[in-house]
Scaffold this active site. Structure first.
Site, mmCIF file in Angstrom:
data_model
loop_
_atom_site.group_PDB
_atom_site.id
_atom_site.type_symbol
_atom_site.label_atom_id
_atom_site.label_comp_id
_atom_site.label_asym_id
_atom_site.label_seq_id
_atom_site.Cartn_x
_atom_site.Cartn_y
_atom_site.Cartn_z
ATOM 1 N N LYS A 31 0.812 -1.206 0.000
ATOM 2 C CA LYS A 31 0.000 0.000 0.000
ATOM 3 C C LYS A 31 0.850 1.263 0.000
ATOM 4 C CE LYS A 31 -0.698 0.269 4.803
ATOM 5 N NZ LYS A 31 -0.383 1.515 5.451
ATOM 6 N N THR A 32 1.985 1.240 0.677
ATOM 7 C CA THR A 32 2.848 2.415 0.646
ATOM 8 C C THR A 32 3.400 2.610 -0.761
ATOM 9 O OG1 THR A 32 3.492 1.852 2.892
ATOM 10 C CG2 THR A 32 4.766 3.556 1.802
ATOM 11 N N ASP A 217 -3.650 7.786 4.627
ATOM 12 C CA ASP A 217 -3.142 6.440 4.910
ATOM 13 C C ASP A 217 -3.776 5.941 6.213
ATOM 14 O OD1 ASP A 217 -1.674 4.178 4.648
ATOM 15 O OD2 ASP A 217 0.236 5.051 5.242
ATOM 16 N N GLU A 218 -3.839 4.647 6.402
ATOM 17 C CA GLU A 218 -4.380 4.051 7.634
ATOM 18 C C GLU A 218 -5.738 4.656 7.988
ATOM 19 O OE1 GLU A 218 -2.740 1.593 8.791
ATOM 20 O OE2 GLU A 218 -0.573 1.969 8.807
ATOM 21 N N GLN A 248 -6.905 -4.168 10.428
ATOM 22 C CA GLN A 248 -5.788 -3.630 11.202
ATOM 23 C C GLN A 248 -6.192 -2.418 12.032
ATOM 24 O OE1 GLN A 248 -1.772 -3.636 9.373
ATOM 25 N NE2 GLN A 248 -2.800 -4.361 7.541
ATOM 26 N N ARG A 599 3.433 -8.852 10.531
ATOM 27 C CA ARG A 599 4.702 -8.111 10.442
ATOM 28 C C ARG A 599 5.818 -9.018 9.944
ATOM 29 N NH1 ARG A 599 2.720 -4.238 9.275
ATOM 30 N NH2 ARG A 599 0.869 -5.522 9.378
#
Length: 721
Positions: A31-32, A217-218, A248, A599
DNA sequence: CGTAGCAGGTTTTTT
DNA sequence: ACCTGCTACG
C-alpha cells in the site's frame, strides 16, 4: 514512469486519480508503494503541481518514509507538497490563523503529563477527591468529547446524570485554562482546525483549493474529528484517496472509528473501491496463521491474503515456566537465527504491554546482545528534558503557566507551593498569567526575598528571549542551562543520577543539532522546534545499528521484519483482561494479533509462559485463545533444551538454587483435579494435595507410569490448559 | 521551605 | 516491583 511491475489492482489504484477512491489494502499488499507511485504519477504524468497534493499519515515515521520514497521516484521539487501527520498538518494550519480563534500564534502543545496536571488543578479548585475520581478518567472523557467534536457548551447541554455534568464542568474549566495559556492538547489541534474552518470560510476555501488531491493512509484509524477534517478539505474537488485495512484497526481505545472506512462508499459519491489482496511480504504459512486467526472475528468483511512467496518454515512455539525463562529462550532463539545468517536488524520482539519489555531486556543484556527499544520510558518524558523544554516554552511564550509552574522553582529558588498558589490566585483573579502576577509581586504580599528571587528569574527569562531571536536552538539550550543555573545544580549534586541527567541533556543536543542543520535562525525557529518536539515520538528516532528491535504491537504497525517474536501469549495478558468483557473489544485484540503476525516476512516465533509475575504477584497463565487459533500443523514446538545451563555470564553474581536450575513452582497454585504435564512422566492428573508451602506434596496419577508423589515446589510439571 | 520516608495505586495501547 | 504523592520533621 514505469508501472509494469504493478499488479492489476495496484495499477488501478495508482492511475484512478479523479474522484473518491477507497483502497482496501491487506497487510503487506504494497500500500505504501501504491501511495507513493500514485503521488509520483500525479506529478509526472498528470502534471499536477506538487503544491496541490496532500498526503496524511498516522505517524511521523510513515510521513518521513513516504516523502523519501516519493523523492526517489521523481526529479521534481517536492518540498511544496504536504506529506505529514494529521497533527503536524493542523499545527501548520493553526500557526497561520489561530489568532482568529483568540489563541496566541505562539501556542504551546501539551503532552499527557501536562494535561493531567491541568485536570488535577481543576479538581483541586473544585474540591473533588482525586481518589474517588481518578483524574485520568476525566482526561479520557475530555478526549472523547473532542474526538467527537463536542464543545463544552454542547457537553453541558447533553449532560443528564451527575457524572456527565461533572465531566462537562471539568471539560469547561480545563478548556478555560488551556485557552488562557494559549495551550493546545493533541485533540485540540484537530478540533480547533475544524472550528477555524467553520468560522472563516475564506480559510477553508484556501485549503480546499490548495489540496486538489488528498490521500489518507491508515484510514481505519481515523476518529470522527479527523474524518470530519478530511471531509471538509475534500469537498471542493472530491479527489480523495483513502487507504486502509479494517482488519488492522487497533486504535478504537483512542477514538478511532472503524465505521469511517466501512462507510466510505456511503459518505462520498461514485466511489471506486479497489482491493489489494496479493501479499508481497510473508511466506504462506505465516499468512495461513494470520488468516486463521482473523477469521474468528465475526464483524468483518471476509478477505483472504495470498502470496506468491514460498510456503516457508513452520512457526516456532516456545513454552516457558515464567517470564524470566521466556526471555532467555527468546534470546537463545535469536542467537540461533543469527547463526543461520539473519542479522539482528532483521528481528523484532513484539509484546502487548510495555511492562513486558523488562524481562526480555534483562535476558538480552545478560547475553550482551544489542537491542533497540521503542517507546517505554520515553526520552522526552524524562524530568531533565521536560524541564529544559519548559524553559524553552516559557522563553517562547512567557504566559505559558503550565511550563512556568514547572520551572519556577527548578533549580530551587525558595518558591514553595504556597507562593505559587498566591501567584496563581492573583493571575486567576486578573485573568492573566503568573508572569503578570510576578510583576505585581509587591502588591500581593510576597516576602521580599521571594519577590527578589522572582524578579531575578524574570530578568533571566526576558534576557533569554532576546537572545533566542539570534541564535540556534543548540546555542539557546546552552544559554538556558547556564543562565538559569540548571546545569550548575546538576553539577553540584554530583550523584549517579544527576550525572546521567547531564548526559541526557547532552544527548538532547544531538537532536537540536540535527534540527539546526535543517532550519535557519529567525523568529519562527523556537516555535517550530517546540511543536516538532511535541509531535515526535521516540519511535521516530531511527537507529541504523545492527540491533534487535523491541516494541509493542501497536508500535509495530506498518513495519515489517524477517523474523518476528510474539511473546506473552497468555489469556489475560494478550488478550488483555481489560478487553475481554465485550466481543467488540476482544475482536480489536484479535486484530492486534493479526497485525503482529503479519509483520513477519520469513519466520514467526510465538511464545508464552505458564506463570508470570505482575505487580510482584505470581500467577498462573493460561494459553492465549489466539495461540490456539493458529492451526497446529503450522507450528513446531522448539526442542526443550534447558536454558539454565549455567553458561550465562552473570551466573556468578547470584548462584542459582537447585529449584531454579530445574523448576520453580512457587507461586503456582495446584488443585485436586488439575491436569499436568511432567517433563519425563508425561500427562497426569492431581488426585490429592498434602501439606502446604514449601513442603506441599502432590499425588499425581500419570497415564503412562501410574501414581507418584512429588514435591509441588520443585516438580518439573506444568498445568495444562 | 525542603527532604526523607512511607502509603497507595498501578499496567493497554499513542499523536 | 515501581513510581507518585503525601506527611512529618528539620
Amino acid at each position: 514512469m514505469d508501472l509494469s511491475l504493478m499488479n492489476r489492482a495496484q495499477y488501478e489504484a495508482i492511475t484512478t486519480t479523479e474522484g473518491p477512491v477507497l483502497v482496501m489494502a491487506g497487510a503487506g499488499s504494497g500500500k505504501t508503494r501504491v501511495l507513493t507511485h500514485r503521488i509520483a504519477y500525479l506529478i509526472e504524468e498528470k502534471d499536477v503541481p506538487s503544491y496541490n497534493i496532500l498526503a496524511i499519515t498516522f505517524t511521523n515515521k510513515a510521513a518521513k518514509e513516504m516523502k523519501e520514497r516519493v523523492d526517489k521516484l521523481i526529479d521534481d521539487d517536492t518540498s511544496k507538497m504536504w506529506i505529514s501527520t494529521f497533527h503536524a498538518m493542523c499545527v501548520r494550519i493553526l500557526r497561520r490563523d489561530i489568532d482568529k480563534l483568540g489563541y496566541d500564534r505562539s501556542f504551546s502543545i501539551l503532552d499527557t503529563t501536562d494535561q493531567l496536571n491541568v485536570v488535577k488543578d481543576v479538581l483541586k479548585s473544585m474540591n473533588i477527591d482525586q481518589k474517588q475520581y481518578p483524574p485520568r478518567q476525566f482526561l479520557n472523557a475530555i478526549s472523547n468529547f473532542k474526538n467527537a467534536l463536542i464543545t463544552e457548551k454542547e457537553a453541558k447541554e447533553n449532560a443528564y446524570d451527575f457524572r456527565e455534568k461533572l465531566n462537562a464542568d471539568i471539560y469547561t474549566s480545563y478548556q478555560e485554562i488551556l485557552y488562557r495559556n494559549s495551550a493546545l492538547d493533541f485533540d485540540d489541534l484537530i478540533m480547533l482546525t475544524i472550528q477555524l474552518f467553520q468560522k472563516d470560510e475564506a480559510i477553508l476555501n484556501y485549503y480546499q483549493t490548495k489540496f486538489q488531491y488528498i490521500h489518507v493512509d491508515e484510514y481505519q484509524d481515523t476518529n470522527h474529528a479527523q474524518y470530519q477534517l478530511v471531509y471538509m478539505l475534500s469537498q471542493k474537488y472530491e479527489n480523495i484517496c483513502v487507504v486502509g485495512d479494517s482488519d488492522q484497526s487497533i486504535y478504537k481505545f483512542r477514538g478511532a472509528d472503524i465505521m469511517n472506512i466501512l462507510n466510505f462508499e456511503k459518505d462520498y459519491d461514485n466511489v471506486k473501491t479497489i482491493l489489494l489482496e496479493e501479499n508481497y511480504r510473508s511466506h504462506q504459512r505465516i499468512l495461513d496463521a494470520a488468516n486463521n486467526v482473523i477469521e474468528n472475528n465475526t464483524s468483518r468483511v471476509p478477505k483472504n491474503l495470498v502470496t506468491s512467496r514460498g510456503k516457508g518454515e513452520k512457526i516456532t512455539s516456545i513454552v516457558s515456566q515464567n517470564e524470566r525463562e521466556e526471555g532467555q529462550r527468546v534470546v537463545k532463539q535469536i542467537q540461533k537465527l543469527k547463526n543461520e545468517g539473519y542479522r539482528f536488524n532483521d528481528m523484532a520482539v513484539l509484546y502487548r504491554a510495555n511492562s513486558q519489555s523488562r524481562a526480555i531486556e534483562d535476558a538480552l543484556v545478560k547475553s550482551s546482545l544489542p537491542y533497540n527499544m521503542v517507546g517505554g520510558m520515553k526520552f522526552y518524558q524524562r524530568k531533565e528534558i521536560k524541564d529544559l523544554m519548559s524553559y524553552m516554552k516559557v522563553v517562547l511564550n512567557i504566559h505559558d503557566d503550565i511550563a512556568m509552574e514547572r520551572i519556577i522553582n527548578t533549580p530551587k529558588r525558595g518558591i514553595g507551593p504556597k507562593t505559587i498558589d498566591t501567584l496563581k490566585q492573583h493571575a486567576n483573579a486578573l485573568n492573566s498569567s503568573i508572569y503578570d502576577a510576578i510583576k505585581d509581586a509587591d502588591f500581593i504580599g510576597l516576602s521580599k526575598k521571594n519577590a527578589e528571587n522572582l524578579a531575578q528569574l524574570l530578568s533571566v527569562l526576558e534576557n533569554l528571549k532576546e537572545k533566542s531571536k539570534f541564535m540556534s536552538i543548540t546555542d539557546l539550550v546552552d544559554e538556558i542551562l547556564h543562565d538559569t543555573g540548571y546545569l550548575n545544580m546538576l553539577i553540584r549534586e554530583n550523584t549517579l543520577e544527576s550525572n546521567s541527567r547531564i548526559e541526557n541533556l547532552e544527548e538532547f543536543k544531538t537532536v537540536t543539532k540535527e534540527f539546526d542543520e535543517t532550519h535557519t535562525i529567525g523568529d519562527e525557529l523556537l516555535f517550530d522546534f517546540l511543536s516538532d518536539m511535541a509531535l515526535v515520538s521516540d519511535q521516530d528516532s531511527v537507529d541504523d545499528t545492527d540491533a534487535v528491535t523491541l516494541m509493542t504491537i501497536h508500535a509495530s504497525k506498518g513495519l515489517e521484519f524477517k523474523v518476528i517474536f510474539i511473546v506473552g501469549l497468555e489469556e489475560g495478558l494478550f488478550p488483555s483482561y481489560r478487553s475481554m468483557d465485550t466481543e467488540e473489544e476482544l475482536e480489536e485484540e484479535r486484530r492486534l494479533m493479526y497485525v503482529a503476525i503479519t509483520r513477519a516476512m520469513e519466520r514467526l516465533i510465538i511464545s508464552r509462559a505458564t506463570s508470570r509475575t505482575i505487580f510482584g504477584r505470581t500467577n498462573n497463565a493460561m494459553e492465549s485463545q489466539f495461540w490456539s487459533e493458529i492451526p497446529a500443523d503450522l507450528v513446531e514446538g522448539e526442542s526443550l533444551i534447558s536454558v539454565y545451563d549455567g553458561r550465562s555470564s552473570n551466573s556468578k553474581k547470584r548462584p542459582r538454587s537447585k529449584s531454579q536450575v530445574f523448576t520453580d513452582n512457587s507461586g503456582v497454585t495446584f488443585n485436586v483435579g488439575d491436569k499436568v504435564t511432567h517433563k519425563t512422566f508425561g500427562d497426569g492428573m492431581i488426585t490429592a494435595i498434602n501439606g502446604s508451602g514449601d513442603s506441599e506434596e502432590l499425588d499425581i496419577v500419570f497415564s503412562k507410569v501410574g501414581p507418584k508423589r512429588l514435591l509441588a515446589k520443585f516438580a518439573p510439571i506444568e498445568k495444562k490448559g
